[in-house]
Design a protein around this motif. Structure first.
Motif, short mmCIF file in Angstrom:
data_model
loop_
_atom_site.label_atom_id
_atom_site.label_comp_id
_atom_site.label_asym_id
_atom_site.label_seq_id
_atom_site.Cartn_x
_atom_site.Cartn_y
_atom_site.Cartn_z
N ASP A 191 0.84 -1.20 0.00
CA ASP A 191 0.00 0.00 0.00
C ASP A 191 0.88 1.26 0.00
O ASP A 191 0.58 2.24 -0.68
N LEU A 192 1.97 1.19 0.73
CA LEU A 192 2.91 2.32 0.73
C LEU A 192 3.55 2.47 -0.65
O LEU A 192 3.81 3.58 -1.12
N TYR A 193 3.79 1.35 -1.26
CA TYR A 193 4.37 1.31 -2.59
C TYR A 193 3.41 1.99 -3.59
O TYR A 193 3.81 2.83 -4.40
N ILE A 194 2.14 1.64 -3.48
CA ILE A 194 1.12 2.28 -4.33
C ILE A 194 1.10 3.79 -4.06
O ILE A 194 1.10 4.60 -4.99
N TYR A 195 1.10 4.14 -2.79
CA TYR A 195 1.09 5.55 -2.37
C TYR A 195 2.23 6.33 -3.03
O TYR A 195 2.06 7.46 -3.50
N SER A 196 3.40 5.67 -3.10
CA SER A 196 4.57 6.34 -3.67
C SER A 196 4.38 6.63 -5.17
O SER A 196 5.10 7.45 -5.73
N GLY A 197 3.43 5.96 -5.78
CA GLY A 197 3.14 6.22 -7.19
C GLY A 197 3.97 5.40 -8.16
O GLY A 197 3.87 5.57 -9.37
N THR A 198 4.81 4.49 -7.64
CA THR A 198 5.69 3.74 -8.54
C THR A 198 5.25 2.29 -8.72
O THR A 198 5.92 1.51 -9.39
N HIS A 199 4.15 1.91 -8.09
CA HIS A 199 3.68 0.52 -8.25
C HIS A 199 3.34 0.28 -9.72
O HIS A 199 2.63 1.06 -10.32
N PRO A 200 3.85 -0.81 -10.29
CA PRO A 200 3.70 -1.00 -11.73
C PRO A 200 2.26 -1.23 -12.19
O PRO A 200 1.94 -0.98 -13.36
N ARG A 201 1.37 -1.72 -11.30
CA ARG A 201 0.04 -2.08 -11.79
C ARG A 201 -1.08 -1.16 -11.26
O ARG A 201 -2.04 -0.88 -12.00
#
Ligand SMILES: NC(=O)c1ccc[n+]([C@@H]2O[C@H](COP(=O)([O-])OP(=O)(O)OC[C@H]3O[C@@H](n4cnc5c(N)ncnc54)[C@H](OP(=O)(O)O)[C@@H]3O)[C@@H](O)[C@H]2O)c1
Ligand SMILES: NC(=O)c1ccc[n+]([C@@H]2O[C@H](COP(=O)([O-])OP(=O)(O)OC[C@H]3O[C@@H](n4cnc5c(N)ncnc54)[C@H](OP(=O)(O)O)[C@@H]3O)[C@@H](O)[C@H]2O)c1
Ligand SMILES: NC(=O)c1ccc[n+]([C@@H]2O[C@H](COP(=O)([O-])OP(=O)(O)OC[C@H]3O[C@@H](n4cnc5c(N)ncnc54)[C@H](OP(=O)(O)O)[C@@H]3O)[C@@H](O)[C@H]2O)c1
Ligand SMILES: NC(=O)c1ccc[n+]([C@@H]2O[C@H](COP(=O)([O-])OP(=O)(O)OC[C@H]3O[C@@H](n4cnc5c(N)ncnc54)[C@H](OP(=O)(O)O)[C@@H]3O)[C@@H](O)[C@H]2O)c1
Ligand SMILES: [Zn+2]
Ligand SMILES: [Zn+2]
Ligand SMILES: [Zn+2]
Ligand SMILES: [Zn+2]
Lengths: 310, 310, 310, 310
Positions: free
Chosen positions: C40-50
């Motif tokens: 979820d933090l990864y998504i928040y960072s905006g760099t999650h690939p999907r």
């Protein structure tokens, strides 16, 4: 000193025997407790292939160090791994000495722990934690059998288990599996006293004389069958049930020592692509792990049903 | 069209039957060659649990594509994987559809390849290389059984092997093992014709009626025993030998379909910590590998002893 | 309804969104609790690939059934297995759908549980025992990761373990291993708050900033090293230690998701004949086992450090 | 006698040295052929951690028995297993002496076969078949490395293989795999001379400087990737390709000795649930099998590119 000696078929007596003399590489132990194993009854019957008359019995025992040595202080509480390996055979050289071609046991092939003193190779001696009752020390050997069955049989934590037989081995196996995280354990045992003992220890039980093992297991597994089935009974009557209740591609571990060849439904086993793994005694690592498990879990002591004095 | 039909117990005849009609997802094959398997004899005897009267036989066969379809041109040489899986049972869902709880076979549960035309699901059809004789296409199915026995049984390249039985399966297994690098292969077979067939193909053989299998294998392995033993005989008499000759901690693979439960020396198996793996039919991958092996190695065709016309 | 939505890189807000509409094969769940995962933090960072903007977050959550259906009563407590598999790829067909080539997650690839209502395929829903706090239901997903790591990694009961990382996964893994009988567990964690949390739960801990991991593990294993080492940290700094402390022929299980390629001492790994097994998410069986373990062991709830309201 | 001696970094000379004196448990061999291994170049460079100046090189060699002994006749053709194990460490005791903690090699830690005579422990000596050229006897050691990689790495017969590196090890591995039934073998090698050597031996080859390894392997496996990938290159550039081309849940075997830690894509490995097995040298059984394979397959001799005289 006093010793329990196999004198002749169906004759075991408490006799006077010379105290063993200390020898290089050996240590004297003052015995405390010894378990009576099925193989002791086998020796008693006079048909055991290796045990000779004159033998002092006892291969699962505890005691205290009674002779000076470089490793343990006098009085240290200990138990003994009874396996004597040749170190020369191809199996020993391959590091599989627990199935040494010439495997011998203290208490079967040489004098054991049912006497005031017993002389054992110092590397076979394992110290017990100070707060562990000496009585529990006599349980390490059978528990080591169960640790080995689980590790050698590659039991996967979480898998469902059915155990046939609620003797010392079956009950210890159930306890060890519970300590290793198995929760879905069912014990099959026809003897009502043993069945209720298993039940009191918190296990599901089935009495094969009163219920269909197949029906009960199928009902409990959506008709799929058990992942792992351990045979600790060694009675010909269990073989049919074992094949019936193991799931397709499931695993059967045979711990039991069958007195006679048994009838196996090989066709059904083939249709299910079963695998059968036989297991024997224990490695040194298994023995050490058994010691640790028994010392942490006093519940193993509930396996002891009677205490006898010579 | 002509078809070989199981009419009644001990009555199989070549009859006139309607040519099957094309259906969505299926394709028609003009049959070329079909093998006669032990299970065909079983059906003939009238005791096969599933085969019904009226059935057209043949589950190991080859032919050419005879109806329009999106995958193969008319005339393409093909063979057929006869396994029909349900896709719904827990075993299928676990990706182990070769042991599907509801496994059915073309040629046993529905009409097979012993007729001029046969209708099969298009995903069961495998194209053959153009230069492969159609006759060899009828061998893929039994060879797939042997590829599976080796892969599922986790045969380790280099290990020594004893095979019981020089029938189609035993011989094909020996050939496949040789193709998989086994060099130390011995086949045990009482029938002299089959023994000499095995011997002519370059394998060590033992006739258990004339020699002690145990003595020969012990002599050839410094008394250690064989690493891997495959049972492709399925005769009660082999079970004693199998346990005797497998090395301590060795592996037994049972391919054979035993008609009755068999007597197994469970005590000796326990002392040796043996493992027994049962294997059944083949995965799609095994079938594909079998096709490739047979196409590269014409020697498999020597397994064919007779060619019959209806 | 209210929903926690990923709006843009570094922008997550609690917004008003349409309540999802019931659909064939799906069921509505009224959400109760949802865990915040590293991804979820990864998504928040905006760099999650999907993950795409507009997504409602939440892939580890619990709730109650909120729409009529043929399987569960309204109000039933449930949790959700967030994995969506394609069922078509070669991996799915091989029965290995947890590593489906097209694996998708509810809460990453489609709207998740951080909203008043969420719509999920009915076969992804698992009922919770009635006496289980709904809060615990949000823990099943991370615990399933640890059950899988243990089973897929073929952890042998009794073997000694070192875990790198005392995040949610590391702590849950230690608890699951303890439930699976591991007693010799050490957790390595540089963050003092997390280290003391691990310590309070009864595990040995090492702070790699203060002590040499290698020295401590060697001292505790007679210089032999650990049998099994699990990487739940995913930080480049652990890779050297991991190779150093694993025993000769020991096993390394990598659970962590490394953001960048890591430097591995391949020479030392070769000299020790190590094996490295990577593990990903969980099978349905692992998820079911996780549910059972969490319901039996309230101690898992100690993993929860904060409760937040939207 | 003449001997090839490591005198100093970058200085290896052919010098006069005392002929070794016979000793209890040892035998003298008159050397015939010795291979030059990558580790010999490593010693030459002066950075090998164990080799000392004054050492006579040569750990892969053949010769004839030159001193009286109880096992072999004078003149018997032999080769030598160069591994010297301590027999005391925990690894040796566990029967895994090929990864002995104190493993030493004849020709690296003590004088080797590049001299007129060499003294070796009699149990390290293996007789060669009489009709085997002595030259082939120098190949047993590298072939034993490949037999071990296959057996230890649990290669399943029939699985597809990609090998990185067409040096002695890579080529021998491809030959051994072919002898063990692998048919789908591709060798990746940038050096054109070595690539064409591999190609001439009948293997598919890829030149990673000219083609994308990933594209070629994907095209050849329906996009699935290779079942087994062996690293016999040990060059940092191969690590990316290796992870890319191994199929989901596939297996990587690392034989190569990497000079420096290598960058591994751990995230991709986790997504694919790969496993990596490192392998080192060979067991006695592997060495014996290598001897048998080389004696049956003269094609191994094509690995020899030059013959040099001192
Ligand atoms: N592999 C090894 O290294 C090793 C080591 C130790 C022991 N063992 C073997 O392991 C087995 C168990 O040892 P143990 O000391 O626990 O023996 P035990 O005390 O004789 O226990 C066997 C139990 O199985 C029960 N049983 C009989 N028929 C049964 C059936 N149809 N279904 C289920 N249970 C049935 C027996 O009941 P009844 O009392 O009514 O007959 C008995 O309670 C023995 O065969 C022993 O020789 C093997
Ligand atoms: N697992 C599976 O999916 C699968 C698939 C296909 C076949 N099968 C089974 O595999 C087995 C072999 O099939 P097959 O078609 O090759 O059968 P087969 O032609 O009947 O061959 C069996 C051979 O074993 C021989 N035999 C009998 N007693 C023996 C003994 N004491 N020692 C060694 N060999 C002995 C038989 O000799 P005689 O002719 O003198 O009796 C015969 O030559 C059968 O049981 C079959 O049902 C299993
Ligand atoms: N394989 C799968 O399917 C799967 C599923 C779920 C999660 N994961 C992965 O598993 C890993 C753990 O998840 P998580 O949620 O527990 O993450 P987390 O909360 O970030 O925990 C990682 C912990 O490792 C610690 N750490 C950092 N450097 C360390 C070192 N040198 N030695 C030991 N520990 C160190 C971190 O400490 P600091 O806080 O000080 O950095 C942190 O406490 C993540 O990489 C995650 O992506 C994988
Ligand atoms: N595990 C063990 O016990 C054991 C035993 C023996 C040997 N080994 C190791 O095994 C490895 C192979 O031994 P060897 O004697 O065959 O060594 P070698 O002769 O150096 O062969 C390695 C080959 O890999 C090639 N290579 C370089 N980059 C490559 C790339 N990107 N893709 C594919 N191939 C590439 C090299 O080509 P160039 O010539 O152009 O560089 C060379 O032909 C060495 O690392 C050795 O130390 C290990
Ligand atoms: Zn021995
Ligand atoms: Zn099915
Ligand atoms: Zn998929
Ligand atoms: Zn050693």
């Amino acid at each position: 000193m006093k010793a329990i000696v196999f004198e002749a078929p169906e004759l075991i007596e408490c006799l006077d025997r010379e105290k063993p003399v200390k020898e290089e590489g050996y240590v004297l132990i003052k015995s405390a407790f010894a378990g009576i194993c099925g193989s002791d009854l086998y020796i008693y019957s006079g048909t055991h292939p290796r045990a000779k008359t004159g033998l002092i019995l006892g291969h699962e025992f505890s005691g205290t160090i009674a002779s000076e040595n470089e490793k343990f202080k006098i009085g240290t509480q200990v138990t003994v791994n009874p396996l004597i390996k040749c170190g020369q055979c191809s199996t020993c050289i391959a590091g599989l000495s627990h199935v040494c071609e010439n495997l011998r046991l203290i208490g079967i092939d040489s004098d054991g722990g049912m006497s005031e003193f017993v002389k054992v190779p110092i590397e076979n001696v394992y110290p017990l934690p100070e707060d562990m009752p000496l009585k529990a020390g006599a349980l390490i050997e059978p528990v080591a059998v169960t640790v080995h069955a689980i590790r050698q049989g590659q039991y996967t934590p979480g898998d469902s288990v059915v155990i046939f037989g609620a003797g010392t081995i079956g009950i210890c196996l159930a306890l060890t599996l519970r300590n290793f995280g198995a929760t879905n354990i069912t014990i099959v045992e026809p003897n009502e006293y043993r069945q209720s003992h298993a039940s009191n220890l918190g296990f599901n039980t089935i009495n094969p004389k009163k219920e269909s093992v197949k029906d009960v297991i199928e009902a409990g597994t959506n008709g799929i069958g058990a992942d792992f089935v351990f045979d600790c009974a060694g009675h010909p009557s269990v073989l049919k049930d074992i094949i019936d209740i193991t799931k397709i591609k499931g695993k059967i571990i045979i711990v039991a020592a069958y007195k006679k060849p048994g009838e196996v439904n090989l066709l059904q086993s083939m249709f299910k692509e079963l695998s059968i793994q036989f297991v024997r005694v224990y490695t040194d690592r298994d023995f050490q792990l058994a010691l640790e498990i028994v010392s942490r879990n006093p519940e193993y002591q509930k396996v002891i049903t009677h205490e006898l004095l010579p």
